[in-house]
Design an enzyme around this catalytic site. Sequence first.
Site, PDB file in Angstrom:
ATOM      1  N   HIS A 142     -42.585 -33.384  26.163  1.00 45.78           N
ATOM      2  CA  HIS A 142     -43.209 -32.408  25.254  1.00 45.78           C
ATOM      3  C   HIS A 142     -43.969 -33.122  24.135  1.00 45.78           C
ATOM      4  CE1 HIS A 142     -41.204 -29.326  27.417  1.00 45.78           C
ATOM      5  NE2 HIS A 142     -40.000 -29.521  26.923  1.00 45.78           N
ATOM      6  N   ASN A 151     -39.010 -18.708  28.107  1.00 46.64           N
ATOM      7  CA  ASN A 151     -38.547 -20.069  27.752  1.00 46.64           C
ATOM      8  C   ASN A 151     -37.294 -20.084  26.869  1.00 46.64           C
ATOM      9  OD1 ASN A 151     -41.881 -21.565  27.595  1.00 46.64           O
ATOM     10  ND2 ASN A 151     -40.413 -21.530  29.272  1.00 46.64           N
ATOM     11  N   SER A 179     -47.296 -16.972  35.721  1.00 47.72           N
ATOM     12  CA  SER A 179     -46.145 -17.032  34.803  1.00 47.72           C
ATOM     13  C   SER A 179     -46.305 -16.136  33.574  1.00 47.72           C
ATOM     14  CB  SER A 179     -45.879 -18.481  34.369  1.00 47.72           C
ATOM     15  OG  SER A 179     -45.536 -19.256  35.487  1.00 47.72           O
ATOM     16  N   GLU A 192     -61.442 -17.863  36.589  1.00 44.19           N
ATOM     17  CA  GLU A 192     -61.358 -18.779  37.723  1.00 44.19           C
ATOM     18  C   GLU A 192     -60.084 -19.607  37.555  1.00 44.19           C
ATOM     19  OE1 GLU A 192     -63.375 -19.031  40.333  1.00 44.19           O
ATOM     20  OE2 GLU A 192     -64.602 -17.379  39.548  1.00 44.19           O
ATOM     21  N   ARG A 231     -34.062 -21.634  28.285  1.00 51.22           N
ATOM     22  CA  ARG A 231     -33.818 -23.085  28.447  1.00 51.22           C
ATOM     23  C   ARG A 231     -32.616 -23.511  27.602  1.00 51.22           C
ATOM     24  NH1 ARG A 231     -39.232 -26.378  29.536  1.00 51.22           N
ATOM     25  NH2 ARG A 231     -40.125 -24.891  30.978  1.00 51.22           N
ATOM     26  N   ASP A 263     -47.948 -27.464  32.239  1.00 45.63           N
ATOM     27  CA  ASP A 263     -46.695 -27.608  32.989  1.00 45.63           C
ATOM     28  C   ASP A 263     -46.473 -29.063  33.411  1.00 45.63           C
ATOM     29  OD1 ASP A 263     -44.421 -26.627  34.034  1.00 45.63           O
ATOM     30  OD2 ASP A 263     -45.337 -25.645  35.754  1.00 45.63           O
ATOM     31  N   GLY A 264     -45.210 -29.446  33.502  1.00 46.67           N
ATOM     32  CA  GLY A 264     -44.873 -30.769  34.044  1.00 46.67           C
ATOM     33  C   GLY A 264     -44.387 -31.776  33.015  1.00 46.67           C
ATOM     34  N   ARG A 323     -53.945 -24.890  35.363  1.00 46.59           N
ATOM     35  CA  ARG A 323     -52.495 -25.067  35.379  1.00 46.59           C
ATOM     36  C   ARG A 323     -52.193 -26.448  35.944  1.00 46.59           C
ATOM     37  NH1 ARG A 323     -47.473 -21.090  36.245  1.00 46.59           N
ATOM     38  NH2 ARG A 323     -45.944 -22.712  35.865  1.00 46.59           N
ATOM     39  N   ARG A 383     -40.878 -33.125  34.061  1.00 43.48           N
ATOM     40  CA  ARG A 383     -40.940 -34.024  35.224  1.00 43.48           C
ATOM     41  C   ARG A 383     -41.555 -35.365  34.859  1.00 43.48           C
ATOM     42  NH1 ARG A 383     -43.575 -29.608  38.955  1.00 43.48           N
ATOM     43  NH2 ARG A 383     -43.471 -28.490  36.969  1.00 43.48           N
ATOM     44  N   TRP A 384     -42.562 -35.320  34.014  1.00 45.15           N
ATOM     45  CA  TRP A 384     -43.220 -36.563  33.582  1.00 45.15           C
ATOM     46  C   TRP A 384     -42.200 -37.472  32.904  1.00 45.15           C
ATOM     47  CZ3 TRP A 384     -43.989 -39.014  28.878  1.00 45.15           C
ATOM     48  CH2 TRP A 384     -45.006 -39.977  28.828  1.00 45.15           C
TER      49      TRP A 384
END
EC number: 2.5.1.-
Length: 249
Positions: free
Chosen positions: A46, A77, A205, A216, A80, A29-30, A197, A33-34
């Site tokens: 991506h 997804n 999700s 874990e 989107r 994820d992210g 994550r 934003r990156w």
Amino acid sequence: MTVKPTVLQELPADLECERLPRHVAVIMDGNGRWAKQRGMPRIMGHRRGVDVLKDLLRCCRDWGIQALTAYAFSTENWGRPSEEVEFLMTLFERVLRQELREMVQENVQIRFVGNLQALPQSLQEEIARSVELTQHNQSIRFTVATNYGGRQEILQACRAIATQVQQGLLQPEQIDEAVFERHLYTAGICDPDLLIRTSGEMRLSNFLLWQMAYAELYVTDTLWPDFDRKAFYQALSAYQQRDRRFGKL
Ligand code: FPP
């Protein structure tokens, strides 16, 4: 590959190799934003994410982890913007075509989980080719969840089992965890020991809901395109400090 493993080529000495997770799963994820933080379009995140995934796969193999599963595209997804969905489908196809030779050489076995029939035909063909050509490889098992949804996976397993009962091939009392697991997309793959994550969200999700029963969970604020070997090392260090009791004392 643009992400170079300049550091941590080998398993860091303070990690115990006999207590490594056998199977690591990642929610990458992210990416958006990156890219946004750098004033770039989301797709650049991506693209960079693919390089990070490639290095993580090599890192798992170098450090002796047997299986890696990545959540590349969820059933949700599709919601989107169509340009992003199209970009991702094309990206998956191109990466598979470009990386197949190296995966064969590096003894990587690739597998896909999800409803693959709904993917573009050309991507399905690339998937079938890469699965077939790597099926006997043994250095690491790499599973890509594409058009994957945990609830959908459980439902399709229920339908398949119900059909067998209806046809008299199976008695309801014979349905146990082993029978159920044989009907999941992940049949034959051990459950993840560690789920990582990125980007700080504390959610599953819809990812591997059945299989994650005793995994874990490790959540980091690092965005996926920045998740390098050092960040992976920190995740493994945290994992090795956990006391896995599986419900026992
Ligand atoms: C989530 O970030 C990322 C995705 C939905 C796509 C991840 C896919 C890859 C990295 C490519 C993998 C390729 C292969 C061939 C396995 P986001 O877009 O939700 O980021 P955000 O939360 O910052 O918006």
